[in-house]
Every structure is written in structure tokens, then in C-alpha cells.
Motif scaffolding. Structure first.
Motif, PDB file in Angstrom:
ATOM      1  N   SER A 163       0.845  -1.186   0.000  1.00  0.00           N
ATOM      2  CA  SER A 163       0.000   0.000   0.000  1.00  0.00           C
ATOM      3  C   SER A 163       0.878   1.231   0.000  1.00  0.00           C
ATOM      4  N   TYR A 195      -4.417   1.037   1.764  1.00  0.00           N
ATOM      5  CA  TYR A 195      -5.119  -0.226   1.975  1.00  0.00           C
ATOM      6  C   TYR A 195      -4.603  -0.848   3.269  1.00  0.00           C
ATOM      7  N   SER A 227     -13.757  -2.273   2.419  1.00  0.00           N
ATOM      8  CA  SER A 227     -12.416  -1.852   2.009  1.00  0.00           C
ATOM      9  C   SER A 227     -11.322  -2.669   2.666  1.00  0.00           C
ATOM     10  N   LYS A 228     -11.634  -3.345   3.788  1.00  0.00           N
ATOM     11  CA  LYS A 228     -10.604  -4.103   4.488  1.00  0.00           C
ATOM     12  C   LYS A 228     -10.730  -5.607   4.328  1.00  0.00           C
ATOM     13  N   ASN A 258      -3.872  -9.980  -1.652  1.00  0.00           N
ATOM     14  CA  ASN A 258      -4.469  -8.641  -1.734  1.00  0.00           C
ATOM     15  C   ASN A 258      -3.395  -7.561  -1.668  1.00  0.00           C
ATOM     16  N   GLN A 305      -2.584  -3.105  -3.068  1.00  0.00           N
ATOM     17  CA  GLN A 305      -2.918  -1.959  -3.899  1.00  0.00           C
ATOM     18  C   GLN A 305      -2.152  -2.061  -5.206  1.00  0.00           C
ATOM     19  N   THR A 359     -10.781   5.723  -0.464  1.00  0.00           N
ATOM     20  CA  THR A 359     -10.659   5.696   0.986  1.00  0.00           C
ATOM     21  C   THR A 359     -11.768   6.524   1.616  1.00  0.00           C
ATOM     22  N   PHE A 406      -7.441  -1.698  -6.361  1.00  0.00           N
ATOM     23  CA  PHE A 406      -7.263  -2.808  -5.432  1.00  0.00           C
ATOM     24  C   PHE A 406      -7.247  -4.130  -6.184  1.00  0.00           C
TER      25      PHE A 406
END
Length: 295
Positions: A70, A86, A108-109, A132, A134, A161, A171
Motif C-alpha cells: 500500500s 489499503y 475496504s478491508k 491482496n 494496492q 478511501t 485494489f
């Protein structure tokens, strides 16, 4: 005047003996040729299995090295510290197949992926892996519009965000698993993404097994234990600093005769007999995660 001694032809016994000797020689040549051909075919198959496994490891390692990446950003212009764009789990793994490899994001998480319930064959079940991070112009393959893509070549998901500050980013959530539902009927290593069906990457991958190298508070940068995905201590995926992968590869054709040794060692370390005449071999690779995410 010259005289000639009487001439005598070959007797039936001598002819039969000669034929037997000839057949023995020809048989030996045929057996040697067949054995050499079978050995060559097996060596070729083993070489192909090794190449395919290496290609799969390269794909998985490249993604895993990006897990949790991120870009750091300041909360505001006056801030002296940075925050991550992220902050979700960098990776996730299942000791059983995923419920739905293309499940949509659950926030988002969270990547939204869940594992199927453990059944009686959980010890030999193929595992699943989620990576996972960015996606940026520096760490992902770009499409024609210079937008980062996922493992399927599709645009990475556009995210924003909550803020402050509000930050737009891409993402990537790549889901790797083994499946046999393709048109070829062969087991394949596939990759899916949120909202997108899985597509085959490598054929003849029969199983994938994951071991997680977990750090602790005293050793935050190196693994102190390797555990199965369902045995992660504390369930904290931010403590995973390495991933050990085993891929069980098989030959595309049946190459073993009935009299051949058909035993192999699978990814769980058990000796197994090949029931379909195909060669099998387990390959291993360990990947260190470059980005340690705490959340």
C-alpha cells in the motif's frame, strides 16, 4: 579333369536354431528400443512437470511478494506520519476449497473470501490462496489504458478511501485454487477475481498445499512456526511473513505400465499409489512476504 566334392545343404535343425537365435537378437533389440522409448517419454514428462511447476511458482511468488502493499500517504499536509491506503489483510488461505472464488468484496478491508466447512478429507484437500494489495503502475501489469490489472488481465477494482483524505486507488484481490471443471477435464491451477470467474493458468496441477510462516512479537520479521491455514495462531494474517507452497503435478498422459513402481510422495508427505498410470511429483517453494501489514 577337376572333381568336385559333394555339397550338402543346411539341415532343418540348423535352420531352426538359426531362426531362434535371430528371434532372440531381434527381441532383445525390440525390448531395448521399447524400454528406451518409455524411459525417454517419462523423462520428457518429468521435465514438463518441472517446467510447469516453476512457471506456477513464478506467478504465485510475484503476487505474494506484493501481498499487503500500500502506498503511504499523509492524513493531511501538516501530518508527520503516514498511513496506509489499503489496510486490510495482505493475504488469506483456506485449508479447504473456497466457497465462492469470485465473491465480491465485503468492504475496504476484507476480500470477502470464506472457506468451505472441513470435511472428512480435509487432510488431503487442496488449499486455496488469496493475495491482496494496492495495484499501481509499478507493481502490476498495465492494460492499454495504463490501468493496473489483476491476474485475469481485467482492470483492478477502483476504490476510494473513507478519508480524510479521500484517495482513489486500485485494489487487486487474486484468488488461486485448483479445479477440474474446465473443458479439458484436467486439473488446473486457476485464478479468479471479485465478480470474475476463474480462468486456467497451468494445466495438470492436481493439488496445492499452503503452509504459513508465522512471526511473533519477539521475532516480527522471521517465521517462528509453519502452520496450516486453519491453524494460524490468533487468526492474525498480518503476522504471516512467509508462505510455503507445494504443488502436486501429474503427467498429461498415462506412462506407467502395470509392472512399474507407481508410488509417489504427495504434498502431505504420504506415500500414495498412482491409480491411473500417470506420473506424479510434488514440488515445493517458499516465498518471503516483502510487505508486513498490521491491522
Amino acid at each position: 579333369m577337376k572333381t568336385f566334392r559333394s555339397q550338402r545343404g543346411v539341415s532343418l535343425i540348423e535352420l531352426l536354431v538359426s531362426m531362434v537365435i535371430g528371434l532372440v537378437v531381434v527381441g532383445a533389440i525390440v525390448v531395448n528400443y521399447t524400454s528406451t522409448g518409455a524411459t525417454s517419454a517419462r523423462q520428457t514428462a518429468l521435465g514438463q512437470m518441472g517446467e510447469d511447476a516453476q512457471l506456477a511458482f513464478n506467478l504465485l511468488a510475484r503476487d505474494l511478494q506484493m501481498a499487503g502493499y500500500s502506498e503511504p500517504t499523509k492524513i493531511d499536509a501538516a501530518a508527520t506520519t503516514f498511513t496506509k491506503i489499503y489496510s486490510g489483510r495482505p493475504m488469506f488461505a483456506c485449508a479447504t476449497p473456497m466457497v465462492n472464488p469470485k465473491v465480491a468484496l465485503s468492504g475496504s478491508k476484507e476480500d470477502g473470501v470464506t472457506c468451505t466447512a472441513a470435511g472428512p478429507s480435509v487432510s488431503t484437500a487442496t488449499h486455496a490462496l488469496v493475495v491482496n494489495y494496492q495495484g499501481t503502475n509499478a507493481n502490476a501489469v498495465l492494460n492499454a489504458a495504463n490501468v493496473p490489472t489483476n491476474c485475469l488481465g481485467s482492470e483492478a477494482i477502483a476504490m476510494t478511501t473513507v478519508g480524510p483524505p479521500v484517495y482513489n486507488y486500485r485494489f487487486v484481490s487474486n484468488r488461486y485454487y485448483v479445479d477440474t471443471s474446465g473443458t479439458t477435464g484436467r486439473p488446473e491451477l486457476k485464478c479468479a477475481a471479485p465478480g470474475e470467474d476463474g480462468q486456467p493458468l497451468i494445466e495438470n496441477v492436481e493439488a496445492m498445499r499452503i503452509s504459513l510462516g508465522q512471526a511473533d512479537a519477539a521475532n516480527p520479521r522471521r517465521p517462528v512456526r509453519y502452520v496450516a491455514p486453519d491453524q494460524l495462531v490468533g487468526g492474525d494474517w498480518g503476522t504471516v511473513v512467509a508462505v510455503r507452497i507445494c504443488l502436486l503435478m501429474r503427467s498429461s498422459e498415462k506412462l506407467l505400465a502395470a509392472e512399474d513402481d507407481n508410488k509417489y510422495i504427495d504434498c502431505s508427505g504420504a506415500e500414495v499409489a498412482s491409480a491411473d498410470g500417470r506420473l506424479r511429483r510434488a514440488f515445493y517453494s517458499t516465498v518471503a512476504l516483502r510487505n508486513k501489514t498490521a491491522f
